[in-house]
Design a protein around this motif. Structure first.
Motif, PDB file in Angstrom:
ATOM      1  N   PRO A 246      -7.829 -18.478 -17.418  1.00 21.95           N
ATOM      2  CA  PRO A 246      -6.855 -19.584 -17.467  1.00 21.95           C
ATOM      3  C   PRO A 246      -7.463 -20.928 -17.044  1.00 21.95           C
ATOM      4  O   PRO A 246      -7.063 -21.969 -17.558  1.00 21.95           O
TER       5      PRO A 246
ATOM      6  N   ASP B   3      -9.322 -22.215 -20.018  1.00 29.73           N
ATOM      7  CA  ASP B   3      -8.330 -22.640 -21.021  1.00 29.73           C
ATOM      8  C   ASP B   3      -7.776 -24.020 -20.675  1.00 29.73           C
ATOM      9  O   ASP B   3      -7.590 -24.868 -21.554  1.00 29.73           O
ATOM     10  N   TYR B   4      -7.504 -24.242 -19.389  1.00 31.31           N
ATOM     11  CA  TYR B   4      -6.982 -25.542 -18.971  1.00 31.31           C
ATOM     12  C   TYR B   4      -7.991 -26.651 -19.236  1.00 31.31           C
ATOM     13  O   TYR B   4      -7.646 -27.710 -19.782  1.00 31.31           O
TER      14      TYR B   4
ATOM     15  N   SER C 196      -8.153 -27.700 -22.762  1.00 31.98           N
ATOM     16  CA  SER C 196      -6.955 -28.354 -23.286  1.00 31.98           C
ATOM     17  C   SER C 196      -7.039 -29.868 -23.118  1.00 31.98           C
ATOM     18  O   SER C 196      -7.864 -30.384 -22.361  1.00 31.98           O
TER      19      SER C 196
ATOM     20  N   ASP D  85      -4.882 -31.716 -21.632  1.00 31.52           N
ATOM     21  CA  ASP D  85      -4.511 -32.023 -20.244  1.00 31.52           C
ATOM     22  C   ASP D  85      -5.705 -31.869 -19.308  1.00 31.52           C
ATOM     23  O   ASP D  85      -5.816 -32.573 -18.299  1.00 31.52           O
ATOM     24  N   GLY D  86      -6.587 -30.934 -19.623  1.00 29.36           N
ATOM     25  CA  GLY D  86      -7.737 -30.673 -18.765  1.00 29.36           C
ATOM     26  C   GLY D  86      -8.978 -31.461 -19.134  1.00 29.36           C
ATOM     27  O   GLY D  86     -10.033 -31.279 -18.522  1.00 29.36           O
TER      28      GLY D  86
ATOM     29  N   ALA E   9      -8.730 -23.171  -9.213  1.00 26.23           N
ATOM     30  CA  ALA E   9      -7.777 -22.229  -9.806  1.00 26.23           C
ATOM     31  C   ALA E   9      -7.499 -21.116  -8.805  1.00 26.23           C
ATOM     32  O   ALA E   9      -8.427 -20.458  -8.330  1.00 26.23           O
TER      33      ALA E   9
ATOM     34  N   ILE F 112      -3.361 -24.116 -11.403  1.00 22.55           N
ATOM     35  CA  ILE F 112      -4.510 -25.017 -11.364  1.00 22.55           C
ATOM     36  C   ILE F 112      -4.114 -26.191 -10.470  1.00 22.55           C
ATOM     37  O   ILE F 112      -3.071 -26.814 -10.665  1.00 22.55           O
TER      38      ILE F 112
ATOM     39  N   SER G  33      -1.032 -27.417 -13.341  1.00 19.95           N
ATOM     40  CA  SER G  33      -0.728 -26.460 -14.401  1.00 19.95           C
ATOM     41  C   SER G  33      -0.343 -25.133 -13.767  1.00 19.95           C
ATOM     42  O   SER G  33      -0.918 -24.738 -12.746  1.00 19.95           O
TER      43      SER G  33
ATOM     44  N   THR H  72       1.202 -21.004 -14.989  1.00 25.74           N
ATOM     45  CA  THR H  72       1.696 -20.112 -16.030  1.00 25.74           C
ATOM     46  C   THR H  72       3.216 -19.997 -15.919  1.00 25.74           C
ATOM     47  O   THR H  72       3.760 -20.023 -14.817  1.00 25.74           O
TER      48      THR H  72
END
Length: 436
Positions: free
Chosen positions: A156, A159-160, A163, A165-166, A286, A376, A389, A391
Protein backbone atom coordinates in the motif's frame (compact mmCIF):
# COMPACT_ATOMS: atom_id res chain seq x y z
CA UNK A 1 -6.70 -4.38 -1.85
CA UNK A 2 -5.30 -7.22 -4.00
CA UNK A 3 -3.41 -9.04 -1.26
CA UNK A 4 -6.57 -9.19 0.87
CA UNK A 5 -8.78 -10.46 -1.96
CA UNK A 6 -6.27 -12.95 -3.33
CA UNK A 7 -5.70 -14.54 0.08
CA UNK A 8 -9.41 -15.13 0.48
CA UNK A 9 -9.57 -16.50 -3.07
CA UNK A 10 -6.67 -18.86 -2.45
CA UNK A 11 -8.28 -20.08 0.77
CA UNK A 12 -11.53 -20.81 -1.05
CA UNK A 13 -9.64 -22.64 -3.78
CA UNK A 14 -8.11 -24.93 -1.19
CA UNK A 15 -11.58 -26.13 -0.31
CA UNK A 16 -10.98 -25.69 3.37
CA UNK A 17 -14.02 -25.58 5.60
CA UNK A 18 -13.62 -24.07 9.03
CA UNK A 19 -13.59 -26.60 11.79
CA UNK A 20 -15.12 -25.87 15.17
CA UNK A 21 -12.87 -24.16 17.66
CA UNK A 22 -11.48 -26.39 20.33
CA UNK A 23 -12.76 -25.89 23.85
CA UNK A 24 -11.45 -27.45 27.04
CA UNK A 25 -12.25 -27.98 30.66
CA UNK A 26 -10.91 -25.46 33.18
CA UNK A 27 -7.22 -25.78 33.96
CA UNK A 28 -6.19 -27.63 37.09
CA UNK A 29 -5.13 -25.53 40.02
CA UNK A 30 -1.46 -24.64 39.72
CA UNK A 31 0.46 -21.64 41.00
CA UNK A 32 -1.25 -18.53 42.28
CA UNK A 33 -0.13 -16.54 39.25
CA UNK A 34 -0.06 -16.90 35.48
CA UNK A 35 3.34 -15.85 34.21
CA UNK A 36 3.67 -13.82 31.00
CA UNK A 37 7.03 -13.54 29.26
CA UNK A 38 8.32 -10.23 27.87
CA UNK A 39 11.19 -10.74 25.40
CA UNK A 40 12.36 -7.31 24.23
CA UNK A 41 15.80 -5.70 23.89
CA UNK A 42 16.38 -3.20 26.69
CA UNK A 43 19.97 -2.55 25.59
CA UNK A 44 21.89 -2.49 22.33
CA UNK A 45 20.91 -1.08 18.94
CA UNK A 46 17.22 -2.06 19.16
CA UNK A 47 16.56 -0.67 22.65
CA UNK A 48 15.42 2.62 21.06
CA UNK A 49 12.40 0.75 19.71
CA UNK A 50 11.85 -2.20 22.03
CA UNK A 51 12.01 -0.69 25.53
CA UNK A 52 8.62 0.95 25.03
CA UNK A 53 7.11 -2.43 24.13
CA UNK A 54 8.27 -3.83 27.47
CA UNK A 55 6.69 -0.85 29.20
CA UNK A 56 3.34 -1.18 27.45
CA UNK A 57 3.19 -4.89 28.28
CA UNK A 58 3.69 -4.05 31.97
CA UNK A 59 0.83 -1.55 31.67
CA UNK A 60 -1.50 -4.08 30.02
CA UNK A 61 -0.73 -6.72 32.63
CA UNK A 62 -1.31 -4.25 35.45
CA UNK A 63 -4.65 -3.23 33.93
CA UNK A 64 -5.74 -6.86 33.55
CA UNK A 65 -4.88 -7.54 37.18
CA UNK A 66 -6.97 -4.53 38.20
CA UNK A 67 -9.90 -6.21 36.41
CA UNK A 68 -9.44 -9.34 38.49
CA UNK A 69 -6.67 -11.10 36.59
CA UNK A 70 -7.31 -14.11 34.38
CA UNK A 71 -9.02 -17.39 35.26
CA UNK A 72 -9.13 -16.18 38.87
CA UNK A 73 -5.36 -15.69 39.02
CA UNK A 74 -3.09 -12.68 38.90
CA UNK A 75 -0.80 -12.19 35.94
CA UNK A 76 2.92 -11.89 36.63
CA UNK A 77 5.30 -10.31 34.11
CA UNK A 78 8.68 -11.99 33.62
CA UNK A 79 11.00 -9.52 31.84
CA UNK A 80 14.27 -10.53 30.19
CA UNK A 81 16.75 -8.53 28.12
CA UNK A 82 18.11 -10.28 25.01
CA UNK A 83 20.20 -7.13 24.44
CA UNK A 84 19.84 -6.88 20.62
CA UNK A 85 21.80 -10.15 20.46
CA UNK A 86 19.97 -12.49 18.08
CA UNK A 87 21.19 -15.87 19.43
CA UNK A 88 20.52 -14.61 22.95
CA UNK A 89 16.84 -14.24 22.04
CA UNK A 90 16.64 -18.03 21.67
CA UNK A 91 18.41 -18.60 25.00
CA UNK A 92 16.12 -16.16 26.81
CA UNK A 93 13.01 -17.64 25.17
CA UNK A 94 14.02 -21.12 26.34
CA UNK A 95 14.64 -19.75 29.84
CA UNK A 96 11.20 -18.08 29.93
CA UNK A 97 9.41 -21.26 28.86
CA UNK A 98 11.43 -23.98 30.62
CA UNK A 99 12.54 -22.23 33.80
CA UNK A 100 9.97 -19.51 34.38
CA UNK A 101 7.02 -21.55 33.01
CA UNK A 102 5.39 -18.63 31.23
CA UNK A 103 2.00 -19.21 29.60
CA UNK A 104 2.86 -17.04 26.57
CA UNK A 105 5.58 -14.66 25.39
CA UNK A 106 5.22 -11.20 23.89
CA UNK A 107 8.38 -10.15 22.15
CA UNK A 108 10.98 -9.70 19.40
CA UNK A 109 11.28 -6.81 16.93
CA UNK A 110 13.68 -7.71 14.15
CA UNK A 111 12.93 -10.70 11.95
CA UNK A 112 16.33 -12.17 12.72
CA UNK A 113 15.40 -12.24 16.42
CA UNK A 114 12.04 -13.85 15.57
CA UNK A 115 13.72 -16.44 13.33
CA UNK A 116 16.12 -17.19 16.19
CA UNK A 117 13.32 -18.15 18.58
CA UNK A 118 11.01 -20.06 16.21
CA UNK A 119 12.57 -23.49 16.87
CA UNK A 120 12.31 -22.92 20.62
CA UNK A 121 8.58 -22.15 20.56
CA UNK A 122 7.95 -25.13 18.29
CA UNK A 123 10.02 -27.55 20.37
CA UNK A 124 8.65 -26.43 23.74
CA UNK A 125 5.11 -25.79 22.41
CA UNK A 126 4.59 -22.27 23.69
CA UNK A 127 3.10 -19.14 22.10
CA UNK A 128 4.85 -16.03 20.75
CA UNK A 129 2.98 -12.81 19.98
CA UNK A 130 5.06 -10.87 17.46
CA UNK A 131 4.06 -7.17 17.26
CA UNK A 132 6.10 -5.68 14.41
CA UNK A 133 5.69 -5.35 10.65
CA UNK A 134 7.65 -8.06 8.87
CA UNK A 135 8.49 -9.55 5.49
CA UNK A 136 5.91 -12.36 5.42
CA UNK A 137 6.92 -15.69 3.83
CA UNK A 138 6.19 -17.46 7.12
CA UNK A 139 3.35 -18.93 9.12
CA UNK A 140 4.08 -20.84 12.32
CA UNK A 141 1.58 -22.68 14.47
CA UNK A 142 3.13 -21.29 17.67
CA UNK A 143 3.32 -17.65 16.49
CA UNK A 144 0.62 -15.00 16.20
CA UNK A 145 1.65 -12.12 13.95
CA UNK A 146 -0.01 -8.91 15.14
CA UNK A 147 2.21 -6.58 13.08
CA UNK A 148 1.74 -5.95 9.37
CA UNK A 149 2.46 -8.38 6.56
CA UNK A 150 3.80 -6.76 3.35
CA UNK A 151 0.30 -6.37 1.87
CA UNK A 152 -0.68 -4.41 5.01
CA UNK A 153 2.20 -1.93 4.78
CA UNK A 154 4.83 -2.17 2.00
CA UNK A 155 2.55 -2.70 -1.01
CA UNK A 156 0.00 0.00 0.00
CA UNK A 157 2.91 2.41 0.67
CA UNK A 158 4.26 1.93 -2.86
CA UNK A 159 0.76 2.23 -4.31
CA UNK A 160 0.38 5.58 -2.55
CA UNK A 161 3.72 6.90 -3.84
CA UNK A 162 2.76 5.83 -7.37
CA UNK A 163 -0.53 7.70 -7.16
CA UNK A 164 -1.03 11.38 -8.01
CA UNK A 165 -1.60 12.11 -4.31
CA UNK A 166 1.74 10.50 -3.49
CA UNK A 167 3.69 12.36 -6.17
CA UNK A 168 3.52 9.91 -9.11
CA UNK A 169 6.91 8.42 -8.23
CA UNK A 170 8.82 6.77 -11.11
CA UNK A 171 12.25 6.02 -9.56
CA UNK A 172 12.81 3.98 -6.42
CA UNK A 173 15.54 3.67 -3.80
CA UNK A 174 15.05 0.60 -1.58
CA UNK A 175 17.23 1.43 1.43
CA UNK A 176 17.47 -1.11 4.24
CA UNK A 177 19.36 -2.58 7.15
CA UNK A 178 21.20 -5.73 6.11
CA UNK A 179 19.08 -8.60 7.44
CA UNK A 180 16.13 -10.77 6.48
CA UNK A 181 13.22 -8.30 6.83
CA UNK A 182 14.57 -5.58 4.49
CA UNK A 183 15.99 -8.10 2.01
CA UNK A 184 12.79 -10.14 1.70
CA UNK A 185 10.53 -7.08 1.70
CA UNK A 186 12.64 -5.49 -1.02
CA UNK A 187 12.59 -8.71 -3.04
CA UNK A 188 8.78 -8.52 -2.93
CA UNK A 189 8.80 -4.80 -3.74
CA UNK A 190 11.20 -5.25 -6.67
CA UNK A 191 8.92 -7.92 -8.14
CA UNK A 192 5.88 -5.72 -7.54
CA UNK A 193 7.47 -2.62 -9.11
CA UNK A 194 8.58 -4.57 -12.17
CA UNK A 195 5.07 -6.03 -12.48
CA UNK A 196 3.86 -2.42 -12.52
CA UNK A 197 6.18 -1.63 -15.42
CA UNK A 198 9.10 -0.02 -13.58
CA UNK A 199 12.38 -0.77 -15.44
CA UNK A 200 15.30 -2.28 -13.50
CA UNK A 201 17.45 0.83 -14.02
CA UNK A 202 14.88 2.87 -12.07
CA UNK A 203 15.30 0.72 -8.95
CA UNK A 204 18.33 1.11 -6.64
CA UNK A 205 18.81 -1.23 -3.68
CA UNK A 206 21.25 -0.62 -0.82
CA UNK A 207 21.90 -2.18 2.59
CA UNK A 208 23.87 -1.02 5.63
CA UNK A 209 24.69 -2.83 8.91
CA UNK A 210 22.76 -2.53 12.17
CA UNK A 211 23.75 0.61 14.06
CA UNK A 212 25.21 2.21 10.92
CA UNK A 213 26.13 5.86 11.50
CA UNK A 214 28.24 7.25 8.63
CA UNK A 215 25.52 8.02 6.09
CA UNK A 216 27.25 10.68 4.00
CA UNK A 217 28.18 8.41 1.07
CA UNK A 218 24.84 6.57 1.03
CA UNK A 219 22.78 9.76 1.15
CA UNK A 220 24.96 11.29 -1.60
CA UNK A 221 24.18 8.23 -3.76
CA UNK A 222 20.46 8.69 -3.11
CA UNK A 223 20.74 12.36 -4.08
CA UNK A 224 22.56 11.49 -7.30
CA UNK A 225 20.06 8.75 -8.21
CA UNK A 226 17.23 11.24 -7.70
CA UNK A 227 18.75 13.79 -10.05
CA UNK A 228 17.89 11.93 -13.27
CA UNK A 229 14.78 13.96 -14.01
CA UNK A 230 12.22 11.40 -12.80
CA UNK A 231 10.28 11.73 -9.53
CA UNK A 232 12.20 9.64 -7.00
CA UNK A 233 11.33 8.26 -3.55
CA UNK A 234 13.15 6.28 -0.89
CA UNK A 235 11.41 3.25 0.60
CA UNK A 236 13.20 2.74 3.91
CA UNK A 237 13.50 -0.48 5.86
CA UNK A 238 16.30 0.96 8.00
CA UNK A 239 15.83 -0.33 11.55
CA UNK A 240 16.75 0.75 15.05
CA UNK A 241 19.05 3.59 16.07
CA UNK A 242 20.62 3.86 12.58
CA UNK A 243 17.57 5.94 11.68
CA UNK A 244 18.79 8.87 13.78
CA UNK A 245 21.98 9.61 11.76
CA UNK A 246 20.20 8.63 8.51
CA UNK A 247 17.56 11.33 8.89
CA UNK A 248 20.13 13.83 10.19
CA UNK A 249 22.23 13.30 7.06
CA UNK A 250 19.18 13.73 4.83
CA UNK A 251 18.74 17.11 6.49
CA UNK A 252 22.45 17.93 6.23
CA UNK A 253 22.40 17.31 2.47
CA UNK A 254 19.23 19.33 2.00
CA UNK A 255 17.05 16.45 0.82
CA UNK A 256 13.52 17.67 1.41
CA UNK A 257 10.32 15.68 1.24
CA UNK A 258 9.06 17.61 -1.79
CA UNK A 259 12.23 16.60 -3.69
CA UNK A 260 12.85 12.98 -2.63
CA UNK A 261 10.28 11.76 -0.07
CA UNK A 262 11.29 8.96 2.30
CA UNK A 263 8.61 6.36 3.07
CA UNK A 264 9.67 4.54 6.24
CA UNK A 265 8.39 1.20 7.52
CA UNK A 266 10.27 1.20 10.85
CA UNK A 267 10.15 4.84 11.96
CA UNK A 268 7.35 5.84 14.26
CA UNK A 269 6.70 8.32 17.02
CA UNK A 270 9.22 6.70 19.39
CA UNK A 271 12.10 7.01 16.90
CA UNK A 272 11.16 10.60 15.96
CA UNK A 273 11.22 11.61 19.63
CA UNK A 274 15.03 11.61 19.47
CA UNK A 275 15.30 13.75 16.33
CA UNK A 276 15.11 17.36 15.28
CA UNK A 277 12.02 16.87 13.11
CA UNK A 278 12.08 20.29 11.43
CA UNK A 279 14.06 19.09 8.36
CA UNK A 280 11.92 15.93 8.18
CA UNK A 281 8.50 17.53 7.81
CA UNK A 282 6.66 15.97 4.89
CA UNK A 283 8.57 12.67 4.85
CA UNK A 284 6.28 9.67 5.23
CA UNK A 285 5.70 6.44 7.10
CA UNK A 286 3.32 3.55 6.55
CA UNK A 287 1.81 1.94 9.63
CA UNK A 288 -1.50 0.58 10.87
CA UNK A 289 -1.75 3.08 13.74
CA UNK A 290 -0.60 6.60 14.56
CA UNK A 291 -0.76 8.33 17.94
CA UNK A 292 -2.63 11.18 16.23
CA UNK A 293 -5.61 8.94 15.34
CA UNK A 294 -8.73 10.59 16.75
CA UNK A 295 -10.89 7.86 18.29
CA UNK A 296 -12.25 7.41 21.84
CA UNK A 297 -10.33 4.13 22.15
CA UNK A 298 -7.04 5.80 21.27
CA UNK A 299 -7.65 8.76 23.58
CA UNK A 300 -8.22 6.40 26.50
CA UNK A 301 -5.15 4.34 25.57
CA UNK A 302 -2.93 7.45 25.46
CA UNK A 303 -4.34 8.75 28.76
CA UNK A 304 -3.80 5.36 30.42
CA UNK A 305 -0.25 5.20 29.01
CA UNK A 306 0.69 8.64 30.34
CA UNK A 307 -0.71 7.81 33.78
CA UNK A 308 1.15 4.50 33.87
CA UNK A 309 4.48 5.81 32.59
CA UNK A 310 4.15 9.08 34.58
CA UNK A 311 5.40 11.11 31.63
CA UNK A 312 3.04 13.01 29.33
CA UNK A 313 5.77 13.32 26.69
CA UNK A 314 6.15 9.58 26.12
CA UNK A 315 4.60 8.74 22.76
CA UNK A 316 2.59 5.74 21.61
CA UNK A 317 3.21 3.90 18.34
CA UNK A 318 2.13 1.09 16.03
CA UNK A 319 3.92 -1.89 17.66
CA UNK A 320 2.45 -0.80 21.02
CA UNK A 321 -1.01 -1.04 19.48
CA UNK A 322 -0.09 -4.47 18.10
CA UNK A 323 0.76 -5.64 21.64
CA UNK A 324 -2.50 -4.08 22.88
CA UNK A 325 -4.42 -6.10 20.28
CA UNK A 326 -2.41 -9.29 20.80
CA UNK A 327 -2.61 -9.21 24.59
CA UNK A 328 -6.37 -8.66 24.56
CA UNK A 329 -6.77 -11.48 22.02
CA UNK A 330 -4.74 -13.80 24.24
CA UNK A 331 -6.84 -12.91 27.30
CA UNK A 332 -10.04 -13.57 25.34
CA UNK A 333 -8.74 -16.87 23.95
CA UNK A 334 -7.63 -18.07 27.41
CA UNK A 335 -11.07 -17.23 28.79
CA UNK A 336 -12.67 -19.03 25.85
CA UNK A 337 -10.49 -22.13 26.30
CA UNK A 338 -10.75 -22.06 30.09
CA UNK A 339 -7.03 -22.77 30.35
CA UNK A 340 -3.61 -21.32 29.49
CA UNK A 341 -2.58 -24.61 27.87
CA UNK A 342 -0.93 -23.48 24.61
CA UNK A 343 -2.57 -26.11 22.40
CA UNK A 344 -6.05 -25.14 23.57
CA UNK A 345 -5.30 -21.41 23.37
CA UNK A 346 -3.87 -21.72 19.84
CA UNK A 347 -7.12 -23.33 18.68
CA UNK A 348 -9.23 -20.77 20.53
CA UNK A 349 -7.34 -17.77 19.08
CA UNK A 350 -8.64 -18.16 15.51
CA UNK A 351 -11.71 -15.97 15.04
CA UNK A 352 -11.16 -13.87 18.17
CA UNK A 353 -11.97 -10.19 17.58
CA UNK A 354 -10.98 -7.28 19.81
CA UNK A 355 -11.10 -3.49 19.40
CA UNK A 356 -8.13 -1.84 17.75
CA UNK A 357 -7.27 1.81 18.43
CA UNK A 358 -8.11 3.23 15.00
CA UNK A 359 -11.78 2.26 15.24
CA UNK A 360 -13.40 -1.10 14.66
CA UNK A 361 -12.30 -4.61 15.51
CA UNK A 362 -9.26 -6.64 14.48
CA UNK A 363 -9.75 -10.38 14.01
CA UNK A 364 -7.27 -13.26 14.25
CA UNK A 365 -7.46 -15.17 10.98
CA UNK A 366 -6.69 -18.88 10.33
CA UNK A 367 -3.22 -17.94 9.03
CA UNK A 368 -2.37 -16.45 12.48
CA UNK A 369 -2.31 -12.91 11.06
CA UNK A 370 -4.84 -10.21 11.92
CA UNK A 371 -7.00 -7.76 10.02
CA UNK A 372 -5.72 -4.17 10.14
CA UNK A 373 -6.30 -0.79 8.47
CA UNK A 374 -3.36 0.69 6.53
CA UNK A 375 -2.42 4.33 7.17
CA UNK A 376 0.08 6.57 5.40
CA UNK A 377 1.28 9.43 7.60
CA UNK A 378 3.27 12.59 6.98
CA UNK A 379 5.83 13.71 9.58
CA UNK A 380 4.86 16.92 11.36
CA UNK A 381 7.12 19.42 13.14
CA UNK A 382 5.99 18.11 16.55
CA UNK A 383 7.11 14.54 15.76
CA UNK A 384 3.58 13.30 15.13
CA UNK A 385 2.08 12.03 11.87
CA UNK A 386 -0.81 13.47 9.91
CA UNK A 387 -2.72 10.70 8.14
CA UNK A 388 -2.79 11.45 4.40
CA UNK A 389 -4.21 8.13 3.22
CA UNK A 390 -6.13 5.27 4.81
CA UNK A 391 -7.69 2.08 3.46
CA UNK A 392 -11.51 2.21 3.53
CA UNK A 393 -11.68 -1.03 5.53
CA UNK A 394 -9.48 -3.54 7.28
CA UNK A 395 -6.96 -5.58 5.27
CA UNK A 396 -6.29 -9.24 5.99
CA UNK A 397 -2.60 -10.11 6.34
CA UNK A 398 -1.29 -12.20 3.44
CA UNK A 399 1.48 -14.39 4.83
CA UNK A 400 2.68 -15.65 1.41
CA UNK A 401 3.34 -12.98 -1.22
CA UNK A 402 1.37 -13.00 -4.46
CA UNK A 403 4.41 -11.49 -6.23
CA UNK A 404 6.99 -14.23 -5.60
CA UNK A 405 6.74 -17.29 -7.87
CA UNK A 406 7.44 -19.80 -5.07
CA UNK A 407 4.81 -18.26 -2.78
CA UNK A 408 1.86 -17.25 -4.94
CA UNK A 409 0.11 -20.65 -4.63
CA UNK A 410 0.64 -21.02 -0.88
CA UNK A 411 -1.84 -20.40 1.92
CA UNK A 412 -1.84 -21.02 5.65
CA UNK A 413 -4.75 -22.36 7.69
CA UNK A 414 -4.03 -23.67 11.17
CA UNK A 415 -7.55 -25.03 11.75
CA UNK A 416 -8.20 -28.76 11.62
CA UNK A 417 -8.28 -30.63 9.33
CA UNK A 418 -5.76 -28.63 7.26
CA UNK A 419 -3.46 -27.49 10.11
CA UNK A 420 -0.81 -26.31 7.66
CA UNK A 421 1.31 -23.20 7.36
CA UNK A 422 2.18 -23.63 3.69
CA UNK A 423 -0.54 -25.49 1.82
CA UNK A 424 -0.01 -25.42 -1.96
CA UNK A 425 -3.39 -24.90 -3.63
CA UNK A 426 -1.94 -25.95 -7.01
CA UNK A 427 -0.60 -29.32 -5.84
CA UNK A 428 -3.00 -29.88 -2.95
CA UNK A 429 -0.10 -30.66 -0.62
CA UNK A 430 1.16 -29.22 2.66
CA UNK A 431 4.83 -28.31 2.87
CA UNK A 432 5.22 -26.51 -0.47
CA UNK A 433 7.82 -24.16 1.03
CA UNK A 434 9.01 -22.58 4.24
CA UNK A 435 7.71 -23.61 7.64
CA UNK A 436 4.77 -25.69 8.75
Amino acid sequence: MRGNFSTITKMLSAGVIAAGLSMSAPAKAADDTIKVGILHSLSGTMAISETTLKDVMLMLIEEQNAKGGLLGKKLEAVVVDPASNWPLFAEKARELISKDKVAAVFGCWTSVSRKSVLPVFSELDNILFYPVQYEGEESERNVFYTGAAPNQQAIPAVDYLMSADGGSVKRWVLEGTDYVYPRTTNKILEAYLKAKGVPAEDIMVNYTPFGFSDWQTEVSAIKKFGSAGKKTAVVSTVNGDANVPFYKELGNQGIKAEDIPVMAFSVGEEELAGLDTAPLVGHLAAWNYFESVDTPENKKFIDDWHKFIKNDKRTTNDPMEAHYIGFNMWVKAVEKAGTTDPDKVIDAMVGVSVPNLTGGYSTMMPNHHITKPVLIGEIQADGQFETVSQTPGLVMGDEWSDYLPDSKDLISDWRAPLSCGNFNVATGKCGGKGTN
